[in-house]
Design an enzyme around this catalytic site. Structure first.
Site, mmCIF file in Angstrom:
data_model
loop_
_atom_site.group_PDB
_atom_site.id
_atom_site.type_symbol
_atom_site.label_atom_id
_atom_site.label_comp_id
_atom_site.label_asym_id
_atom_site.label_seq_id
_atom_site.Cartn_x
_atom_site.Cartn_y
_atom_site.Cartn_z
ATOM 1 N N LYS A 13 0.828 -1.212 0.000
ATOM 2 C CA LYS A 13 0.000 0.000 0.000
ATOM 3 C C LYS A 13 0.860 1.259 0.000
ATOM 4 O O LYS A 13 0.595 2.194 -0.737
ATOM 5 C CB LYS A 13 -0.905 0.056 1.249
ATOM 6 C CG LYS A 13 -1.836 -1.119 1.415
ATOM 7 C CD LYS A 13 -2.750 -0.931 2.629
ATOM 8 C CE LYS A 13 -2.025 -0.794 3.963
ATOM 9 N NZ LYS A 13 -1.370 -2.033 4.421
ATOM 10 N N ARG A 88 -8.781 1.369 9.785
ATOM 11 C CA ARG A 88 -8.353 0.008 10.080
ATOM 12 C C ARG A 88 -9.356 -0.727 10.940
ATOM 13 O O ARG A 88 -9.135 -1.892 11.267
ATOM 14 C CB ARG A 88 -7.044 0.078 10.846
ATOM 15 C CG ARG A 88 -5.818 -0.336 10.065
ATOM 16 C CD ARG A 88 -4.654 -0.039 10.982
ATOM 17 N NE ARG A 88 -3.491 -0.804 10.700
ATOM 18 C CZ ARG A 88 -2.477 -0.365 9.959
ATOM 19 N NH1 ARG A 88 -2.540 0.792 9.356
ATOM 20 N NH2 ARG A 88 -1.415 -1.103 9.813
ATOM 21 N N ARG A 127 12.249 -6.526 4.771
ATOM 22 C CA ARG A 127 12.054 -5.137 4.373
ATOM 23 C C ARG A 127 13.038 -4.178 5.058
ATOM 24 O O ARG A 127 13.300 -4.269 6.248
ATOM 25 C CB ARG A 127 10.621 -4.748 4.737
ATOM 26 C CG ARG A 127 10.242 -3.364 4.405
ATOM 27 C CD ARG A 127 8.756 -3.219 4.344
ATOM 28 N NE ARG A 127 8.148 -3.055 5.662
ATOM 29 C CZ ARG A 127 6.878 -2.701 5.841
ATOM 30 N NH1 ARG A 127 6.085 -2.549 4.800
ATOM 31 N NH2 ARG A 127 6.390 -2.553 7.034
ATOM 32 N N ARG A 160 12.236 -1.620 10.419
ATOM 33 C CA ARG A 160 11.233 -1.185 11.393
ATOM 34 C C ARG A 160 11.212 -2.149 12.579
ATOM 35 O O ARG A 160 11.266 -3.353 12.394
ATOM 36 C CB ARG A 160 9.851 -1.172 10.723
ATOM 37 C CG ARG A 160 9.499 0.174 10.136
ATOM 38 C CD ARG A 160 8.257 0.130 9.315
ATOM 39 N NE ARG A 160 7.120 -0.493 9.986
ATOM 40 C CZ ARG A 160 5.892 -0.530 9.464
ATOM 41 N NH1 ARG A 160 5.667 -0.009 8.275
ATOM 42 N NH2 ARG A 160 4.917 -1.106 10.105
ATOM 43 N N ARG A 171 0.495 -8.625 13.804
ATOM 44 C CA ARG A 171 -0.118 -7.615 12.930
ATOM 45 C C ARG A 171 -1.061 -8.258 11.917
ATOM 46 O O ARG A 171 -2.115 -7.716 11.597
ATOM 47 C CB ARG A 171 0.969 -6.807 12.200
ATOM 48 C CG ARG A 171 1.616 -5.753 13.111
ATOM 49 C CD ARG A 171 3.027 -5.396 12.664
ATOM 50 N NE ARG A 171 3.097 -4.787 11.367
ATOM 51 C CZ ARG A 171 4.188 -4.786 10.601
ATOM 52 N NH1 ARG A 171 5.312 -5.365 11.028
ATOM 53 N NH2 ARG A 171 4.175 -4.219 9.427
HETATM 54 P P1 ADP Z 1 1.640 -1.981 8.405
HETATM 55 O O1 ADP Z 1 0.412 -1.775 7.596
HETATM 56 O O2 ADP Z 1 2.830 -2.369 7.600
HETATM 57 O O3 ADP Z 1 1.451 -2.864 9.609
HETATM 58 P P2 ADP Z 1 1.653 0.837 9.252
HETATM 59 O O4 ADP Z 1 2.868 1.620 9.052
HETATM 60 O O5 ADP Z 1 0.457 1.183 8.462
HETATM 61 O O6 ADP Z 1 2.111 -0.641 9.033
HETATM 62 O O7 ADP Z 1 1.243 0.862 10.805
HETATM 63 C C1 ADP Z 1 2.164 0.548 11.806
HETATM 64 C C2 ADP Z 1 1.462 0.520 13.163
HETATM 65 O O8 ADP Z 1 0.902 1.804 13.439
HETATM 66 C C3 ADP Z 1 0.294 -0.443 13.281
HETATM 67 O O9 ADP Z 1 0.701 -1.744 13.606
HETATM 68 C C4 ADP Z 1 -0.516 0.233 14.391
HETATM 69 O O10 ADP Z 1 0.031 -0.018 15.677
HETATM 70 C C5 ADP Z 1 -0.349 1.687 14.122
HETATM 71 N N1 ADP Z 1 -1.417 2.219 13.222
HETATM 72 C C6 ADP Z 1 -1.257 2.705 11.972
HETATM 73 N N2 ADP Z 1 -2.436 3.108 11.461
HETATM 74 C C7 ADP Z 1 -3.370 2.857 12.408
HETATM 75 C C8 ADP Z 1 -4.781 3.043 12.492
HETATM 76 N N3 ADP Z 1 -5.491 3.557 11.481
HETATM 77 N N4 ADP Z 1 -5.414 2.665 13.630
HETATM 78 C C9 ADP Z 1 -4.740 2.147 14.661
HETATM 79 N N5 ADP Z 1 -3.417 1.931 14.647
HETATM 80 C C10 ADP Z 1 -2.723 2.291 13.549
#
Ligand code: ADP
Ligand code: ZN
Length: 213
Positions: A13, A88, A127, A160, A171
């Site tokens: 994404k 999410r 990654r 990360r 996750r």
């Molecule tokens: P990925 O999709 O690769 O897991 P992101 O960078 O989108 O990673 O998100 C990393 C972390 O940030 C998530 O595991 C969560 O803890 C937090 N996070 C990101 N976006 C949201 C959201 N919309 N609601 C709740 N937590 C979020």
């Protein structure tokens, strides 16, 4: 154009969001990036979010929603935006819907990235991202010319902290239980567009562009 990119961690994404942002000259809004920056700055928001992120859990809905409400009202979002990693949860999607309604705006499309879970684990464990420009590399499938150094800007690459096997599995689990139901949510509203997450980054980008044009 207002887009939502939906899909599991590692689906690509972020990569596609950056390319779309450039093509359409609208901002990419990544809640993950915003939260990671806050953690690095050790701001109040960062302190609240850190423990959840480290465990592969979602941060509380109120935090994510507040971030987005502020962001989409900013000047640079007037022509549209690409939401990457938000919403999410169903609650987040409902609140987003309310906010957009207040602003008399609508989402044009929700692009759903489907990728095989085994593939996701391989992608996430290898990654590496650039600490400066955000470019993504992969130990096996897309190594930088010099190990640990960004091809584009020469800065150091990092992994990360949540890209370790245990947190990745968590996750993916959270994605299945909390985020997957959004597909049905948006399908019912008629704006879900599903993408075959296969092929090269450029092939997928062509598919995405075809879906939104
Ligand atoms: P990925 O999709 O690769 O897991 P992101 O960078 O989108 O990673 O998100 C990393 C972390 O940030 C998530 O595991 C969560 O803890 C937090 N996070 C990101 N976006 C949201 C959201 N919309 N609601 C709740 N937590 C979020
Ligand atoms: Zn770089």
């Amino acid at each position: 154009m207002r887009l939502i990119l939906l899909g599991p961690p590692g689906a690509g994404k972020g990569t596609q969001a950056k390319m779309l942002a450039e093509k359409f000259s609208i901002p990419q809004i990544s809640t993950g990036d915003i939260l990671r920056k806050a953690v690095n700055l050790d701001s109040e928001l960062g302190r609240q979010a850190k423990a959840y992120m480290g465990d592969g859990q979602l941060v509380p809905d109120e935090i994510a929603i507040e971030l987005i409400r502020e962001k989409i009202k900013e000047e640079d979002c007037a022509q549209g935006f690409i939401l990457d990693g938000f919403p999410r949860t169903i609650v987040q999607a409902e609140k987003l819907g309310e906010t957009l309604k207040e602003m008399k705006l609508e989402i044009d499309a929700v692009i759903d990235f489907e990728v095989d879970p085994h593939e996701l684990i391989v992608r996430l464990t290898g990654r590496r991202s650039c600490s400066n420009c955000g470019a993504m590399f992969h130990d096996e499938t897309r190594p930088p010319a010099t190990a640990g150094v960004c091809d584009h800007c020469g800065h150091e690459l990092y992994q990360r902290p949540d890209d370790n096997k245990e947190t990745i599995l968590k996750r993916l689990e959270v994605y299945d239980s909390e985020t997957m139901p959004l597909k049905e949510f948006y399908r019912k509203r008629g704006n879900l567009k599903t993408l075959e997450g296969r092929g090269t980054v450029d092939e997928i980008f062509s598919q995405v562009c075809a879906l939104v044009s």
